[in-house]
Design a protein around this motif. Structure first.
Motif, PDB file in Angstrom:
ATOM      1  N   SER A   1       5.763  10.125   4.211  1.00 54.03           N
ATOM      2  CA  SER A   1       4.751   9.404   4.999  1.00 54.03           C
ATOM      3  C   SER A   1       3.974   8.452   4.110  1.00 54.03           C
ATOM      4  N   PHE A   2       3.385   7.450   4.745  1.00 50.70           N
ATOM      5  CA  PHE A   2       2.569   6.453   4.031  1.00 50.70           C
ATOM      6  C   PHE A   2       1.307   6.186   4.853  1.00 50.70           C
ATOM      7  N   HIS A   3       0.544   7.223   5.120  1.00 51.93           N
ATOM      8  CA  HIS A   3      -0.616   7.090   5.985  1.00 51.93           C
ATOM      9  C   HIS A   3      -1.635   6.092   5.407  1.00 51.93           C
ATOM     10  N   HIS A   4      -2.102   5.201   6.288  1.00 53.39           N
ATOM     11  CA  HIS A   4      -3.124   4.204   5.960  1.00 53.39           C
ATOM     12  C   HIS A   4      -2.661   3.172   4.931  1.00 53.39           C
ATOM     13  N   HIS A   5      -1.344   3.008   4.789  1.00 52.98           N
ATOM     14  CA  HIS A   5      -0.896   2.009   3.806  1.00 52.98           C
ATOM     15  C   HIS A   5      -1.251   0.595   4.233  1.00 52.98           C
ATOM     16  N   ASP A   6      -1.521   0.379   5.515  1.00 55.11           N
ATOM     17  CA  ASP A   6      -1.938  -0.940   5.979  1.00 55.11           C
ATOM     18  C   ASP A   6      -3.313  -1.304   5.423  1.00 55.11           C
ATOM     19  N   VAL A   7      -4.253  -0.366   5.506  1.00 57.76           N
ATOM     20  CA  VAL A   7      -5.609  -0.620   5.006  1.00 57.76           C
ATOM     21  C   VAL A   7      -5.610  -0.720   3.483  1.00 57.76           C
ATOM     22  N   VAL A   8      -4.914   0.200   2.828  1.00 59.91           N
ATOM     23  CA  VAL A   8      -4.827   0.168   1.353  1.00 59.91           C
ATOM     24  C   VAL A   8      -4.139  -1.111   0.895  1.00 59.91           C
ATOM     25  N   GLY A   9      -3.059  -1.481   1.582  1.00 63.58           N
ATOM     26  CA  GLY A   9      -2.329  -2.692   1.215  1.00 63.58           C
ATOM     27  C   GLY A   9      -3.165  -3.950   1.348  1.00 63.58           C
ATOM     28  N   ALA A  10      -3.997  -4.004   2.388  1.00 68.19           N
ATOM     29  CA  ALA A  10      -4.862  -5.170   2.585  1.00 68.19           C
ATOM     30  C   ALA A  10      -5.817  -5.333   1.401  1.00 68.19           C
ATOM     31  N   LYS A  11      -6.357  -4.210   0.928  1.00 68.27           N
ATOM     32  CA  LYS A  11      -7.287  -4.270  -0.212  1.00 68.27           C
ATOM     33  C   LYS A  11      -6.561  -4.663  -1.501  1.00 68.27           C
ATOM     34  N   LEU A  12      -5.367  -4.111  -1.694  1.00 69.81           N
ATOM     35  CA  LEU A  12      -4.598  -4.454  -2.899  1.00 69.81           C
ATOM     36  C   LEU A  12      -4.184  -5.923  -2.899  1.00 69.81           C
ATOM     37  N   ALA A  13      -3.788  -6.438  -1.733  1.00 65.91           N
ATOM     38  CA  ALA A  13      -3.387  -7.841  -1.640  1.00 65.91           C
ATOM     39  C   ALA A  13      -4.561  -8.755  -1.948  1.00 65.91           C
ATOM     40  N   ALA A  14      -5.721  -8.436  -1.393  1.00 62.39           N
ATOM     41  CA  ALA A  14      -6.907  -9.260  -1.651  1.00 62.39           C
ATOM     42  C   ALA A  14      -7.253  -9.244  -3.144  1.00 62.39           C
ATOM     43  N   LYS A  15      -7.143  -8.076  -3.764  1.00 68.49           N
ATOM     44  CA  LYS A  15      -7.445  -7.968  -5.198  1.00 68.49           C
ATOM     45  C   LYS A  15      -6.477  -8.809  -6.024  1.00 68.49           C
ATOM     46  N   ARG A  16      -5.174  -8.746  -5.689  1.00 69.26           N
ATOM     47  CA  ARG A  16      -4.186  -9.516  -6.441  1.00 69.26           C
ATOM     48  C   ARG A  16      -4.392 -11.008  -6.249  1.00 69.26           C
ATOM     49  N   LEU A  17      -4.644 -11.442  -5.022  1.00 67.37           N
ATOM     50  CA  LEU A  17      -4.811 -12.876  -4.760  1.00 67.37           C
ATOM     51  C   LEU A  17      -6.085 -13.410  -5.401  1.00 67.37           C
ATOM     52  N   ARG A  18      -7.116 -12.590  -5.464  1.00 66.29           N
ATOM     53  CA  ARG A  18      -8.327 -13.014  -6.190  1.00 66.29           C
ATOM     54  C   ARG A  18      -8.020 -13.177  -7.674  1.00 66.29           C
ATOM     55  N   ALA A  19      -7.241 -12.255  -8.233  1.00 71.48           N
ATOM     56  CA  ALA A  19      -6.881 -12.351  -9.654  1.00 71.48           C
ATOM     57  C   ALA A  19      -6.074 -13.612  -9.935  1.00 71.48           C
TER      58      ALA A  19
ATOM     59  N   GLY B   1       0.808  -1.220   0.000  1.00 68.89           N
ATOM     60  CA  GLY B   1       0.000   0.000   0.000  1.00 68.89           C
ATOM     61  C   GLY B   1       0.838   1.266   0.000  1.00 68.89           C
ATOM     62  N   LYS B   2       2.149   1.146   0.183  1.00 68.82           N
ATOM     63  CA  LYS B   2       2.989   2.340   0.300  1.00 68.82           C
ATOM     64  C   LYS B   2       3.097   3.163  -0.990  1.00 68.82           C
ATOM     65  N   PRO B   3       3.306   2.554  -2.166  1.00 73.87           N
ATOM     66  CA  PRO B   3       3.440   3.393  -3.365  1.00 73.87           C
ATOM     67  C   PRO B   3       2.255   4.324  -3.594  1.00 73.87           C
ATOM     68  N   SER B   4       1.038   3.862  -3.332  1.00 70.94           N
ATOM     69  CA  SER B   4      -0.130   4.712  -3.599  1.00 70.94           C
ATOM     70  C   SER B   4      -0.452   5.657  -2.455  1.00 70.94           C
ATOM     71  N   THR B   5       0.191   5.493  -1.302  1.00 67.88           N
ATOM     72  CA  THR B   5      -0.072   6.387  -0.169  1.00 67.88           C
ATOM     73  C   THR B   5       1.128   7.284   0.150  1.00 67.88           C
ATOM     74  N   LYS B   6       2.168   7.213  -0.658  1.00 66.08           N
ATOM     75  CA  LYS B   6       3.386   7.987  -0.401  1.00 66.08           C
ATOM     76  C   LYS B   6       3.109   9.490  -0.505  1.00 66.08           C
ATOM     77  N   ARG B   7       3.520  10.206   0.514  1.00 65.44           N
ATOM     78  CA  ARG B   7       3.400  11.665   0.521  1.00 65.44           C
ATOM     79  C   ARG B   7       4.700  12.263   1.041  1.00 65.44           C
ATOM     80  N   VAL B   8       5.136  13.347   0.424  1.00 71.39           N
ATOM     81  CA  VAL B   8       6.305  14.083   0.909  1.00 71.39           C
ATOM     82  C   VAL B   8       5.789  15.261   1.727  1.00 71.39           C
ATOM     83  N   GLU B   9       6.048  15.214   3.019  1.00 68.21           N
ATOM     84  CA  GLU B   9       5.548  16.236   3.936  1.00 68.21           C
ATOM     85  C   GLU B   9       6.488  17.440   3.953  1.00 68.21           C
ATOM     86  N   ALA B  10       6.029  18.477   4.650  1.00 71.94           N
ATOM     87  CA  ALA B  10       6.864  19.668   4.816  1.00 71.94           C
ATOM     88  C   ALA B  10       8.170  19.286   5.495  1.00 71.94           C
ATOM     89  N   GLY B  11       9.259  19.769   4.959  1.00 72.26           N
ATOM     90  CA  GLY B  11      10.557  19.431   5.522  1.00 72.26           C
ATOM     91  C   GLY B  11      11.189  18.218   4.858  1.00 72.26           C
TER      92      GLY B  11
END
Length: 473
Positions: free
Chosen positions: A310-328, A296-306
């Motif tokens: 950050s990769f906020h919520h990459h756990d939830v996004v990653g879970a959905k991406l993994a399920a989609k790939r394994l179904r495929a 989930g990190k590539p799609s949640t990657k953000r460059v913050e000030a300074g």
């Protein structure tokens, strides 16, 4: 690699065993050729267990069946279309296949089977030279037309003929190359790697089920990292598991962060190490989750000030991406659900290091993990790849503490299976209601109390339930 003398002794012992000796005698009596082929011959020289007994012959399937029936306890012809007959002889499972040559139509997912007439011709169409050696029976003559022995000595993976032809005929062999690098510890020859990169798009004509089966074998090998790297380096991963090469996040001077791809491979390696040290068998669910936990990190990657990344919520996004790939890839529902849940939970522990958890929080951690708790322990520990020794020790000690608290609460409260003090039947009896939505609401109310406070006992639980019901009404 075992010495040649030791390998010959192992092959002799195998040839003298009851199932092989009976089979060799029966085919000789019928005037047919027979040879032990592929994996068992290779593994005799590698010192590996001799498991699958695969044979090849000039006899056609119907004749194979006639020859093995009198000497076997049972037979099956589920592979007859491909020239294979199976049988159990003296308690051992064997498979005998007619000499053949497989090829793929450029637009077909299924191989075209053509039966051959010579052992050398059969060996020439096999995937790799180390699998293209045979032991003629009953004479016990080693046949190695493509230099498989030399490749064994060099720990090299090479096709018997031009790799472009081999991989063009059966593109799945490219995935097998990756698998064998991990299973056998071999290195793919430069021409093998080049052909894999050139012909990678051919993998798309292979059925999803065969691709998934090969990926499973790779992940279940002793050291899958090398095979995964070969798939990524040749571009095959882009086609069969694209989330993995996508982890190679761009690192620039303004947004420094560790290579998520290398981190994921290290987590996989460490998870396998914990599997072994904690006494577990190879676990496909755990290994998939370890490899994919950060997708989930590539799609949640953000460059913050300074410049911080950050990769906020990459756990939830990653879970959905993994399920989609394994179904495929047509994995079963149980595997998909378990992998996705592990990925979703893999960051939960890190809050433990930020402040003391209450017993309620520990109970909820166990409740949320459910039957995946031991896998979550391993995945979370494996996810620590920092080179900072003090940080790694701090995280390790914190997880030791969490496991100790889980064990203590489980012993005191039976938290391993958190349930309310009253079940559904008792809830309906106390409240005088029938099955329905209200029973579920009451159950969840009692469960929340159980998680917050631990066991209350039936009397107190009933008092609280009645008070809740009265206030609700």
């Amino acid at each position: 690699m075992n010495s040649v003398a030791s390998a010959i002794q192992r092959l002799d012992a195998l040839a003298d065993s009851a199932p092989v000796a009976r089979l060799a005698q029966a085919f000789a009596a019928a005037g047919r050729e027979l040879a032990l082929v592929g994996g068992p011959v290779r593994d005799a020289f590698l010192g590996r267990d001799l498991t699958d007994l695969d044979f090849t012959t000039d006899a056609r399937p119907d004749e194979i069946l006639r020859i093995v029936k009198p000497i076997s306890e049972t037979q099956w012809d589920i592979g007859r279309e491909f020239g294979t007959i199976g049988a159990i002889i003296a308690g051992e499972t064997v498979e005998i296949t007619t000499y053949r040559a497989d090829s793929y139509d450029p637009d077909s997912r299924k191989p075209t089977v053509e039966f051959g007439d010579t052992l050398e011709g059969d060996l020439a169409r096999r995937d790799f030279s180390v699998n293209a050696m045979a032991l003629r029976l009953p004479g016990r003559v080693l046949v190695d037309p493509s230099g498989g022995m030399d490749d064994l000595l060099a720990a090299r993976l090479r096709t018997p003929g031009p790799p472009e032809v081999s991989f063009g005929d059966d593109p799945l062999r490219m995935l097998r190359a990756a698998r064998f690098t991990s299973q056998l510890g071999f290195t793919a020859a430069p021409e093998t790697v080049a052909a894999m990169a050139e012909l990678a798009p051919r993998i798309e004509i292979v059925s999803v089920e065969r691709v998934a089966a090969e990926l499973t074998k790779l992940l279940m090998s002793a050291a899958p990292r090398a095979g995964i790297q070969l798939l990524v380096d040749t571009g095959l991963a882009e086609l069969v598991l694209p989330e993995v090469p996508a982890l190679r996040l761009e690192i620039d001077e303004h947004a420094h962060h560790k290579d998520v791809y290398e981190h994921s491979l290290t987590v996989l390696e460490q998870a396998i190490g914990y599997e072994r040290s904690r006494g577990h068998e190879p676990d496909l669910v755990l290994r998939i989750a370890a490899l994919l936990h950060d997708i989930g990190k590539p799609s949640t990657k953000r460059v913050e000030a300074g410049g911080a990344v950050s990769f906020h919520h990459h756990d939830v996004v990653g879970a959905k991406l993994a399920a989609k790939r394994l179904r495929a890839l047509h994995f079963d529902k149980e595997t998909i659900t378990a992998v996705a849940r592990l990925i979703e939970l893999h960051l939960r522990f890190f809050g433990y290091t930020e402040g003391a958890w209450t017993d309620s929080a520990v109970r909820r951690y166990v409740r949320d993990a459910g039957p995946l708790l031991e896998r979550l322990h391993i995945l979370t520990r494996a996810d620590v790849t920092t080179r900072n020794r003090r940080k790694a020790d701090r995280l390790g000690f914190a997880y030791d503490d969490l496991e100790e608290r889980i064990a203590a609460i489980a012993e005191a409260e039976g938290v391993a299976a958190v349930r309310p003090d009253l079940d559904g039947e008792r809830i309906m009896e106390i409240l005088g209601i029938r099955p329905g939505r209200e029973v579920g609401e009451a159950y969840r109310f009692l469960l929340e109390m159980r998680l917050d406070e631990g066991p209350l006992g039936e009397v107190e639980a009933e008092r609280r339930l009645r008070a809740w019901w009265a206030a609700r009404a």
